[in-house]
Design a protein around this motif. Structure first.
Motif, PDB file in Angstrom:
ATOM      1  N   ILE A 190       0.854  -1.183   0.000  1.00  0.00           N
ATOM      2  CA  ILE A 190       0.000   0.000   0.000  1.00  0.00           C
ATOM      3  C   ILE A 190       0.894   1.238   0.000  1.00  0.00           C
ATOM      4  O   ILE A 190       1.855   1.318   0.758  1.00  0.00           O
ATOM      5  N   LYS A 191       0.565   2.194  -0.858  1.00  0.00           N
ATOM      6  CA  LYS A 191       1.186   3.514  -0.807  1.00  0.00           C
ATOM      7  C   LYS A 191       0.250   4.411  -0.013  1.00  0.00           C
ATOM      8  O   LYS A 191      -0.886   4.645  -0.417  1.00  0.00           O
ATOM      9  N   VAL A 192       0.730   4.894   1.136  1.00  0.00           N
ATOM     10  CA  VAL A 192      -0.140   5.587   2.078  1.00  0.00           C
ATOM     11  C   VAL A 192       0.142   7.083   2.063  1.00  0.00           C
ATOM     12  O   VAL A 192       1.289   7.521   2.243  1.00  0.00           O
ATOM     13  N   GLY A 193      -0.907   7.879   1.886  1.00  0.00           N
ATOM     14  CA  GLY A 193      -0.781   9.323   1.998  1.00  0.00           C
ATOM     15  C   GLY A 193      -0.836   9.752   3.450  1.00  0.00           C
ATOM     16  O   GLY A 193      -1.707   9.304   4.202  1.00  0.00           O
ATOM     17  N   TYR A 194       0.093  10.616   3.844  1.00  0.00           N
ATOM     18  CA  TYR A 194       0.094  11.075   5.239  1.00  0.00           C
ATOM     19  C   TYR A 194       0.696  12.470   5.328  1.00  0.00           C
ATOM     20  O   TYR A 194       1.365  12.951   4.414  1.00  0.00           O
ATOM     21  N   HIS A 195       0.449  13.113   6.473  1.00  0.00           N
ATOM     22  CA  HIS A 195       1.070  14.399   6.770  1.00  0.00           C
ATOM     23  C   HIS A 195       1.492  14.393   8.227  1.00  0.00           C
ATOM     24  O   HIS A 195       0.708  14.043   9.109  1.00  0.00           O
ATOM     25  N   LEU A 196       2.744  14.774   8.480  1.00  0.00           N
ATOM     26  CA  LEU A 196       3.320  14.767   9.820  1.00  0.00           C
ATOM     27  C   LEU A 196       3.735  16.184  10.192  1.00  0.00           C
ATOM     28  O   LEU A 196       4.480  16.831   9.452  1.00  0.00           O
ATOM     29  N   SER A 197       3.233  16.669  11.311  1.00  0.00           N
ATOM     30  CA  SER A 197       3.587  18.023  11.740  1.00  0.00           C
ATOM     31  C   SER A 197       5.090  18.143  11.931  1.00  0.00           C
ATOM     32  O   SER A 197       5.742  17.228  12.432  1.00  0.00           O
ATOM     33  N   GLY A 198       5.635  19.257  11.493  1.00  0.00           N
ATOM     34  CA  GLY A 198       7.070  19.465  11.591  1.00  0.00           C
ATOM     35  C   GLY A 198       7.867  18.747  10.528  1.00  0.00           C
ATOM     36  O   GLY A 198       9.085  18.940  10.429  1.00  0.00           O
TER      37      GLY A 198
ATOM     38  N   VAL B 201      -0.089  11.832  18.097  1.00  0.00           N
ATOM     39  CA  VAL B 201      -1.525  11.642  17.912  1.00  0.00           C
ATOM     40  C   VAL B 201      -1.773  11.335  16.437  1.00  0.00           C
ATOM     41  O   VAL B 201      -1.496  12.164  15.571  1.00  0.00           O
ATOM     42  N   VAL B 202      -2.270  10.133  16.164  1.00  0.00           N
ATOM     43  CA  VAL B 202      -2.640   9.751  14.808  1.00  0.00           C
ATOM     44  C   VAL B 202      -4.037  10.297  14.523  1.00  0.00           C
ATOM     45  O   VAL B 202      -4.938  10.202  15.363  1.00  0.00           O
ATOM     46  N   LEU B 203      -4.236  10.869  13.335  1.00  0.00           N
ATOM     47  CA  LEU B 203      -5.510  11.458  12.928  1.00  0.00           C
ATOM     48  C   LEU B 203      -6.030  10.723  11.695  1.00  0.00           C
ATOM     49  O   LEU B 203      -5.320  10.624  10.694  1.00  0.00           O
ATOM     50  N   ILE B 204      -7.267  10.206  11.781  1.00  0.00           N
ATOM     51  CA  ILE B 204      -7.860   9.472  10.664  1.00  0.00           C
ATOM     52  C   ILE B 204      -9.086  10.230  10.166  1.00  0.00           C
ATOM     53  O   ILE B 204     -10.027  10.472  10.923  1.00  0.00           O
ATOM     54  N   ASN B 205      -9.101  10.583   8.883  1.00  0.00           N
ATOM     55  CA  ASN B 205     -10.145  11.459   8.355  1.00  0.00           C
ATOM     56  C   ASN B 205     -11.424  10.723   7.984  1.00  0.00           C
ATOM     57  O   ASN B 205     -11.476   9.497   7.891  1.00  0.00           O
ATOM     58  N   SER B 206     -12.456  11.513   7.747  1.00  0.00           N
ATOM     59  CA  SER B 206     -13.801  11.023   7.468  1.00  0.00           C
ATOM     60  C   SER B 206     -13.962  10.647   5.996  1.00  0.00           C
ATOM     61  O   SER B 206     -13.064  10.823   5.179  1.00  0.00           O
ATOM     62  N   MET B 207     -15.162  10.156   5.683  1.00  0.00           N
ATOM     63  CA  MET B 207     -15.485   9.622   4.356  1.00  0.00           C
ATOM     64  C   MET B 207     -15.203  10.625   3.239  1.00  0.00           C
ATOM     65  O   MET B 207     -15.719  11.757   3.239  1.00  0.00           O
ATOM     66  N   CYS B 208     -14.368  10.202   2.305  1.00  0.00           N
ATOM     67  CA  CYS B 208     -14.050  10.953   1.088  1.00  0.00           C
ATOM     68  C   CYS B 208     -13.425  12.320   1.351  1.00  0.00           C
ATOM     69  O   CYS B 208     -13.462  13.203   0.496  1.00  0.00           O
TER      70      CYS B 208
ATOM     71  N   SER C  52      -2.447  23.737  12.380  1.00  0.00           N
ATOM     72  CA  SER C  52      -2.099  25.146  12.564  1.00  0.00           C
ATOM     73  C   SER C  52      -2.155  25.588  14.025  1.00  0.00           C
ATOM     74  O   SER C  52      -1.843  26.743  14.335  1.00  0.00           O
ATOM     75  N   ASN C  53      -2.521  24.683  14.920  1.00  0.00           N
ATOM     76  CA  ASN C  53      -2.641  24.995  16.341  1.00  0.00           C
ATOM     77  C   ASN C  53      -1.314  24.701  17.036  1.00  0.00           C
ATOM     78  O   ASN C  53      -0.973  23.540  17.288  1.00  0.00           O
ATOM     79  N   THR C  54      -0.557  25.736  17.374  1.00  0.00           N
ATOM     80  CA  THR C  54       0.760  25.526  17.976  1.00  0.00           C
ATOM     81  C   THR C  54       0.678  24.942  19.390  1.00  0.00           C
ATOM     82  O   THR C  54       1.635  24.319  19.848  1.00  0.00           O
ATOM     83  N   LYS C  55      -0.453  25.135  20.069  1.00  0.00           N
ATOM     84  CA  LYS C  55      -0.610  24.490  21.373  1.00  0.00           C
ATOM     85  C   LYS C  55      -0.553  22.976  21.235  1.00  0.00           C
ATOM     86  O   LYS C  55      -0.065  22.277  22.130  1.00  0.00           O
ATOM     87  N   LEU C  56      -1.057  22.474  20.107  1.00  0.00           N
ATOM     88  CA  LEU C  56      -1.000  21.035  19.839  1.00  0.00           C
ATOM     89  C   LEU C  56       0.368  20.617  19.307  1.00  0.00           C
ATOM     90  O   LEU C  56       0.972  19.658  19.788  1.00  0.00           O
ATOM     91  N   THR C  57       0.861  21.337  18.301  1.00  0.00           N
ATOM     92  CA  THR C  57       2.095  20.902  17.652  1.00  0.00           C
ATOM     93  C   THR C  57       3.334  21.136  18.511  1.00  0.00           C
ATOM     94  O   THR C  57       4.371  20.515  18.275  1.00  0.00           O
ATOM     95  N   ASP C  58       3.235  22.005  19.510  1.00  0.00           N
ATOM     96  CA  ASP C  58       4.374  22.202  20.411  1.00  0.00           C
ATOM     97  C   ASP C  58       4.601  20.999  21.314  1.00  0.00           C
ATOM     98  O   ASP C  58       5.735  20.757  21.764  1.00  0.00           O
ATOM     99  N   VAL C  59       3.526  20.254  21.594  1.00  0.00           N
ATOM    100  CA  VAL C  59       3.651  19.141  22.553  1.00  0.00           C
ATOM    101  C   VAL C  59       3.382  17.773  21.944  1.00  0.00           C
ATOM    102  O   VAL C  59       3.585  16.751  22.591  1.00  0.00           O
ATOM    103  N   THR C  60       2.897  17.740  20.683  1.00  0.00           N
ATOM    104  CA  THR C  60       2.608  16.454  20.050  1.00  0.00           C
ATOM    105  C   THR C  60       3.107  16.419  18.612  1.00  0.00           C
ATOM    106  O   THR C  60       3.203  17.449  17.939  1.00  0.00           O
ATOM    107  N   ASN C  61       3.406  15.222  18.147  1.00  0.00           N
ATOM    108  CA  ASN C  61       3.503  14.963  16.717  1.00  0.00           C
ATOM    109  C   ASN C  61       2.091  14.654  16.237  1.00  0.00           C
ATOM    110  O   ASN C  61       1.442  13.737  16.750  1.00  0.00           O
ATOM    111  N   LEU C  62       1.597  15.408  15.273  1.00  0.00           N
ATOM    112  CA  LEU C  62       0.314  15.100  14.654  1.00  0.00           C
ATOM    113  C   LEU C  62       0.584  14.345  13.356  1.00  0.00           C
ATOM    114  O   LEU C  62       1.282  14.844  12.474  1.00  0.00           O
ATOM    115  N   LEU C  63       0.042  13.137  13.264  1.00  0.00           N
ATOM    116  CA  LEU C  63       0.256  12.286  12.098  1.00  0.00           C
ATOM    117  C   LEU C  63      -1.096  11.952  11.473  1.00  0.00           C
ATOM    118  O   LEU C  63      -1.828  11.100  11.965  1.00  0.00           O
ATOM    119  N   ALA C  64      -1.464  12.668  10.409  1.00  0.00           N
ATOM    120  CA  ALA C  64      -2.718  12.410   9.705  1.00  0.00           C
ATOM    121  C   ALA C  64      -2.470  11.364   8.621  1.00  0.00           C
ATOM    122  O   ALA C  64      -1.536  11.488   7.827  1.00  0.00           O
TER     123      ALA C  64
END
Length: 297
Positions: free
Chosen positions: A15-23, A33-40, A51-63
Protein backbone atom coordinates in the motif's frame (compact mmCIF):
# COMPACT_ATOMS: atom_id res chain seq x y z
CA UNK A 1 -5.84 18.80 -0.51
CA UNK A 2 -4.68 15.17 -0.62
CA UNK A 3 -1.44 14.31 1.14
CA UNK A 4 1.73 15.24 -0.72
CA UNK A 5 3.86 12.72 1.19
CA UNK A 6 3.49 8.94 0.85
CA UNK A 7 5.08 5.91 2.44
CA UNK A 8 5.03 2.23 1.45
CA UNK A 9 3.76 -0.45 3.85
CA UNK A 10 3.45 -4.22 3.18
CA UNK A 11 -0.19 -4.91 4.11
CA UNK A 12 -2.42 -6.35 1.32
CA UNK A 13 0.64 -6.97 -0.83
CA UNK A 14 1.65 -3.33 -0.75
CA UNK A 15 0.00 0.00 0.00
CA UNK A 16 1.19 3.51 -0.81
CA UNK A 17 -0.14 5.59 2.08
CA UNK A 18 -0.78 9.32 2.00
CA UNK A 19 0.09 11.08 5.24
CA UNK A 20 1.07 14.40 6.77
CA UNK A 21 3.32 14.77 9.82
CA UNK A 22 3.59 18.02 11.74
CA UNK A 23 7.07 19.47 11.59
CA UNK A 24 7.90 17.18 8.67
CA UNK A 25 9.58 14.57 10.85
CA UNK A 26 8.92 12.47 13.94
CA UNK A 27 10.14 14.02 17.21
CA UNK A 28 10.67 11.26 19.76
CA UNK A 29 10.51 13.72 22.66
CA UNK A 30 6.81 14.39 21.98
CA UNK A 31 3.69 12.26 22.26
CA UNK A 32 2.12 11.31 18.92
CA UNK A 33 -1.53 11.64 17.91
CA UNK A 34 -2.64 9.75 14.81
CA UNK A 35 -5.51 11.46 12.93
CA UNK A 36 -7.86 9.47 10.66
CA UNK A 37 -10.15 11.46 8.36
CA UNK A 38 -13.80 11.02 7.47
CA UNK A 39 -15.49 9.62 4.36
CA UNK A 40 -14.05 10.95 1.09
CA UNK A 41 -11.99 13.66 2.77
CA UNK A 42 -8.21 13.90 3.07
CA UNK A 43 -5.54 14.98 5.57
CA UNK A 44 -6.71 18.53 4.81
CA UNK A 45 -9.64 17.89 7.15
CA UNK A 46 -7.14 18.49 9.98
CA UNK A 47 -5.87 21.89 8.86
CA UNK A 48 -7.09 23.52 12.09
CA UNK A 49 -5.18 21.01 14.20
CA UNK A 50 -1.94 21.36 12.23
CA UNK A 51 -2.10 25.15 12.56
CA UNK A 52 -2.64 25.00 16.34
CA UNK A 53 0.76 25.53 17.98
CA UNK A 54 -0.61 24.49 21.37
CA UNK A 55 -1.00 21.04 19.84
CA UNK A 56 2.10 20.90 17.65
CA UNK A 57 4.37 22.20 20.41
CA UNK A 58 3.65 19.14 22.55
CA UNK A 59 2.61 16.45 20.05
CA UNK A 60 3.50 14.96 16.72
CA UNK A 61 0.31 15.10 14.65
CA UNK A 62 0.26 12.29 12.10
CA UNK A 63 -2.72 12.41 9.70
CA UNK A 64 -3.17 9.23 7.67
CA UNK A 65 -5.50 8.89 4.68
CA UNK A 66 -7.48 5.63 4.87
CA UNK A 67 -7.73 3.14 2.05
CA UNK A 68 -9.93 4.64 -0.65
CA UNK A 69 -8.99 8.18 0.31
CA UNK A 70 -6.58 10.89 -0.78
CA UNK A 71 -3.19 9.74 -1.99
CA UNK A 72 -3.53 6.25 -0.49
CA UNK A 73 -3.63 3.41 -3.03
CA UNK A 74 -3.38 -0.37 -2.69
CA UNK A 75 -2.51 -3.21 -5.03
CA UNK A 76 -5.64 -5.00 -3.80
CA UNK A 77 -8.96 -3.56 -4.91
CA UNK A 78 -10.79 -5.04 -1.92
CA UNK A 79 -10.27 -4.01 1.69
CA UNK A 80 -12.13 -3.19 4.91
CA UNK A 81 -11.75 -0.82 7.84
CA UNK A 82 -9.70 -3.49 9.61
CA UNK A 83 -7.19 -3.23 6.74
CA UNK A 84 -6.94 0.55 7.19
CA UNK A 85 -6.32 0.03 10.93
CA UNK A 86 -3.51 -2.44 10.17
CA UNK A 87 -2.13 -0.09 7.52
CA UNK A 88 -2.05 2.83 9.99
CA UNK A 89 -0.15 0.73 12.53
CA UNK A 90 2.37 -0.17 9.81
CA UNK A 91 2.81 3.53 8.99
CA UNK A 92 3.70 4.04 12.65
CA UNK A 93 6.24 1.21 12.30
CA UNK A 94 7.83 2.78 9.24
CA UNK A 95 8.13 6.17 10.95
CA UNK A 96 9.60 4.67 14.14
CA UNK A 97 6.57 5.46 16.31
CA UNK A 98 6.08 2.75 18.91
CA UNK A 99 3.06 4.18 20.73
CA UNK A 100 0.45 6.83 19.96
CA UNK A 101 -2.93 8.26 20.75
CA UNK A 102 -5.46 8.07 17.92
CA UNK A 103 -8.28 10.43 16.90
CA UNK A 104 -10.80 9.68 14.20
CA UNK A 105 -13.63 11.70 12.67
CA UNK A 106 -16.83 9.85 11.67
CA UNK A 107 -15.51 6.68 9.91
CA UNK A 108 -12.18 7.50 11.50
CA UNK A 109 -13.83 6.83 14.86
CA UNK A 110 -14.42 3.18 14.19
CA UNK A 111 -10.99 2.87 12.54
CA UNK A 112 -9.16 4.08 15.67
CA UNK A 113 -11.16 1.61 17.79
CA UNK A 114 -9.96 -1.14 15.47
CA UNK A 115 -6.39 0.11 15.95
CA UNK A 116 -6.84 -0.13 19.73
CA UNK A 117 -8.21 -3.66 19.42
CA UNK A 118 -5.44 -4.85 17.08
CA UNK A 119 -2.56 -3.27 19.02
CA UNK A 120 -3.66 -2.53 22.61
CA UNK A 121 -0.06 -2.22 23.74
CA UNK A 122 0.57 0.59 21.22
CA UNK A 123 -2.56 2.76 21.33
CA UNK A 124 -2.48 4.90 24.49
CA UNK A 125 -5.95 6.40 24.08
CA UNK A 126 -8.59 7.10 21.46
CA UNK A 127 -10.73 10.14 20.65
CA UNK A 128 -13.68 9.29 18.38
CA UNK A 129 -15.51 12.31 16.93
CA UNK A 130 -19.08 12.30 15.60
CA UNK A 131 -19.44 8.57 15.15
CA UNK A 132 -21.14 5.29 16.03
CA UNK A 133 -19.68 1.90 16.94
CA UNK A 134 -22.49 -0.09 15.32
CA UNK A 135 -22.90 -1.30 11.78
CA UNK A 136 -25.48 0.51 9.66
CA UNK A 137 -28.15 -1.44 11.52
CA UNK A 138 -31.93 -1.29 11.65
CA UNK A 139 -31.64 -0.80 15.41
CA UNK A 140 -29.63 2.38 14.91
CA UNK A 141 -32.43 3.83 12.78
CA UNK A 142 -34.76 3.65 15.80
CA UNK A 143 -32.24 5.83 17.69
CA UNK A 144 -32.13 8.79 15.32
CA UNK A 145 -29.22 7.62 13.16
CA UNK A 146 -29.30 8.19 9.43
CA UNK A 147 -29.99 5.57 6.78
CA UNK A 148 -27.15 5.90 4.25
CA UNK A 149 -28.37 3.20 1.86
CA UNK A 150 -30.86 5.34 -0.11
CA UNK A 151 -28.20 8.04 -0.43
CA UNK A 152 -25.05 6.03 -1.11
CA UNK A 153 -26.16 2.82 -2.84
CA UNK A 154 -27.23 4.57 -6.08
CA UNK A 155 -23.72 6.01 -6.35
CA UNK A 156 -22.21 2.56 -5.73
CA UNK A 157 -24.36 1.15 -8.52
CA UNK A 158 -23.42 3.99 -10.87
CA UNK A 159 -19.71 3.46 -10.13
CA UNK A 160 -19.78 -0.32 -10.66
CA UNK A 161 -18.42 -1.12 -14.09
CA UNK A 162 -17.11 -4.29 -15.74
CA UNK A 163 -14.81 -2.23 -17.98
CA UNK A 164 -12.18 0.39 -17.27
CA UNK A 165 -13.31 4.01 -17.14
CA UNK A 166 -10.26 6.18 -17.87
CA UNK A 167 -12.38 9.30 -18.27
CA UNK A 168 -14.34 8.87 -15.04
CA UNK A 169 -15.28 12.10 -13.27
CA UNK A 170 -17.13 11.92 -9.98
CA UNK A 171 -20.72 13.12 -9.77
CA UNK A 172 -21.21 16.73 -8.69
CA UNK A 173 -23.96 15.62 -6.30
CA UNK A 174 -21.43 13.48 -4.45
CA UNK A 175 -19.01 16.39 -4.24
CA UNK A 176 -21.78 18.48 -2.71
CA UNK A 177 -22.63 15.82 -0.12
CA UNK A 178 -19.03 15.54 1.03
CA UNK A 179 -18.71 19.31 1.19
CA UNK A 180 -21.85 19.98 3.22
CA UNK A 181 -23.05 16.96 5.22
CA UNK A 182 -20.26 16.97 7.78
CA UNK A 183 -19.90 20.72 8.30
CA UNK A 184 -23.49 21.52 9.24
CA UNK A 185 -25.50 24.66 8.61
CA UNK A 186 -23.72 27.85 7.70
CA UNK A 187 -20.68 26.21 6.11
CA UNK A 188 -18.73 28.98 4.28
CA UNK A 189 -18.90 28.88 0.46
CA UNK A 190 -15.10 28.68 0.23
CA UNK A 191 -15.15 25.51 2.37
CA UNK A 192 -17.74 23.94 0.08
CA UNK A 193 -15.68 24.80 -3.00
CA UNK A 194 -12.46 23.51 -1.43
CA UNK A 195 -13.95 20.10 -0.73
CA UNK A 196 -15.73 19.88 -4.06
CA UNK A 197 -12.40 20.52 -5.77
CA UNK A 198 -10.62 18.00 -3.55
CA UNK A 199 -13.15 15.25 -4.23
CA UNK A 200 -12.97 15.88 -7.98
CA UNK A 201 -9.18 15.67 -7.88
CA UNK A 202 -8.97 12.46 -5.83
CA UNK A 203 -11.72 10.49 -7.53
CA UNK A 204 -10.95 10.71 -11.22
CA UNK A 205 -10.03 8.10 -13.79
CA UNK A 206 -10.52 4.38 -13.30
CA UNK A 207 -8.54 4.23 -10.05
CA UNK A 208 -10.63 7.05 -8.63
CA UNK A 209 -13.86 5.29 -9.54
CA UNK A 210 -12.72 2.05 -7.92
CA UNK A 211 -11.58 3.87 -4.77
CA UNK A 212 -14.90 5.68 -4.40
CA UNK A 213 -16.88 2.49 -5.02
CA UNK A 214 -14.99 0.50 -2.39
CA UNK A 215 -15.19 3.36 0.11
CA UNK A 216 -18.98 3.15 -0.24
CA UNK A 217 -18.99 -0.62 0.18
CA UNK A 218 -16.84 -0.39 3.30
CA UNK A 219 -19.19 2.12 4.91
CA UNK A 220 -22.42 0.34 4.01
CA UNK A 221 -21.24 -3.18 4.86
CA UNK A 222 -18.98 -2.57 7.85
CA UNK A 223 -19.19 -4.89 10.84
CA UNK A 224 -20.48 -3.77 14.22
CA UNK A 225 -17.97 -3.27 17.05
CA UNK A 226 -20.47 -3.39 19.90
CA UNK A 227 -19.46 -6.83 21.21
CA UNK A 228 -15.77 -5.89 21.03
CA UNK A 229 -15.87 -2.58 22.92
CA UNK A 230 -15.44 -4.24 26.32
CA UNK A 231 -11.99 -5.38 25.11
CA UNK A 232 -10.73 -1.81 24.69
CA UNK A 233 -8.52 -1.03 27.68
CA UNK A 234 -7.17 2.41 26.79
CA UNK A 235 -8.91 5.71 27.66
CA UNK A 236 -11.77 6.82 25.41
CA UNK A 237 -12.83 10.46 25.05
CA UNK A 238 -15.82 10.45 22.69
CA UNK A 239 -16.88 13.89 21.43
CA UNK A 240 -20.32 14.23 19.84
CA UNK A 241 -21.84 17.44 18.50
CA UNK A 242 -25.38 18.29 19.53
CA UNK A 243 -26.12 19.02 15.85
CA UNK A 244 -24.64 15.77 14.51
CA UNK A 245 -26.96 14.67 11.69
CA UNK A 246 -25.77 11.12 10.82
CA UNK A 247 -25.51 9.62 14.32
CA UNK A 248 -27.34 11.96 16.71
CA UNK A 249 -27.10 11.77 20.49
CA UNK A 250 -28.78 8.54 21.63
CA UNK A 251 -26.32 6.03 20.20
CA UNK A 252 -23.16 7.67 21.62
CA UNK A 253 -24.76 7.91 25.08
CA UNK A 254 -25.56 4.19 25.00
CA UNK A 255 -22.35 2.96 23.40
CA UNK A 256 -19.85 4.82 25.58
CA UNK A 257 -21.05 2.58 28.43
CA UNK A 258 -19.86 -0.48 26.50
CA UNK A 259 -16.22 0.56 26.97
CA UNK A 260 -16.47 -1.11 30.37
CA UNK A 261 -12.78 -2.04 30.69
CA UNK A 262 -11.40 1.33 29.60
CA UNK A 263 -9.15 3.20 32.03
CA UNK A 264 -11.36 6.24 31.46
CA UNK A 265 -14.34 6.38 29.12
CA UNK A 266 -16.42 9.51 28.80
CA UNK A 267 -18.79 11.13 26.35
CA UNK A 268 -18.22 14.85 25.80
CA UNK A 269 -21.21 16.63 24.22
CA UNK A 270 -20.18 19.63 22.11
CA UNK A 271 -22.89 22.29 22.07
CA UNK A 272 -23.78 23.30 18.52
CA UNK A 273 -21.17 20.95 17.07
CA UNK A 274 -21.77 19.37 13.66
CA UNK A 275 -20.56 16.00 12.37
CA UNK A 276 -16.95 16.95 11.55
CA UNK A 277 -16.17 18.29 15.00
CA UNK A 278 -12.46 18.79 14.44
CA UNK A 279 -13.38 21.31 11.71
CA UNK A 280 -16.47 22.94 13.26
CA UNK A 281 -15.27 22.94 16.89
CA UNK A 282 -11.45 22.84 16.83
CA UNK A 283 -11.07 24.46 20.27
CA UNK A 284 -13.06 21.75 22.06
CA UNK A 285 -11.22 19.05 20.13
CA UNK A 286 -7.81 20.55 20.95
CA UNK A 287 -8.77 20.71 24.63
CA UNK A 288 -9.71 17.02 24.61
CA UNK A 289 -6.45 16.04 22.88
CA UNK A 290 -4.33 18.02 25.33
CA UNK A 291 -6.21 16.64 28.34
CA UNK A 292 -5.81 13.04 27.20
CA UNK A 293 -2.13 13.43 26.33
CA UNK A 294 -1.38 15.12 29.66
CA UNK A 295 -3.23 12.51 31.73
CA UNK A 296 -2.35 9.30 29.89
CA UNK A 297 0.99 9.69 28.11
Amino acid sequence: MAATTTIEVPHLGGIKVGYHLSGGRYDGSKSTVVLINSMCTTVSLYREQFSNTKLTDVTNLLAIEPLGHGATSAKSEHWTYWDTATMALQVMDKLGIQKAFALGTSQGGWIVVRMALLAPERILGIIPLGTSMDSESADSRTKNCWDPFPIIKPFYEMWSSATETPNFAIDERWCGLVATLGFGNGVPPETVEFWKSTVRDVYRGDEGRRKARMACICLLERDSLLLRLSDVKCPVYWLQGTEDVPFGQTVPAEQIKLFAASKEAKLIPVQGGAHYLNATNPIEVADAILEMVEKHR
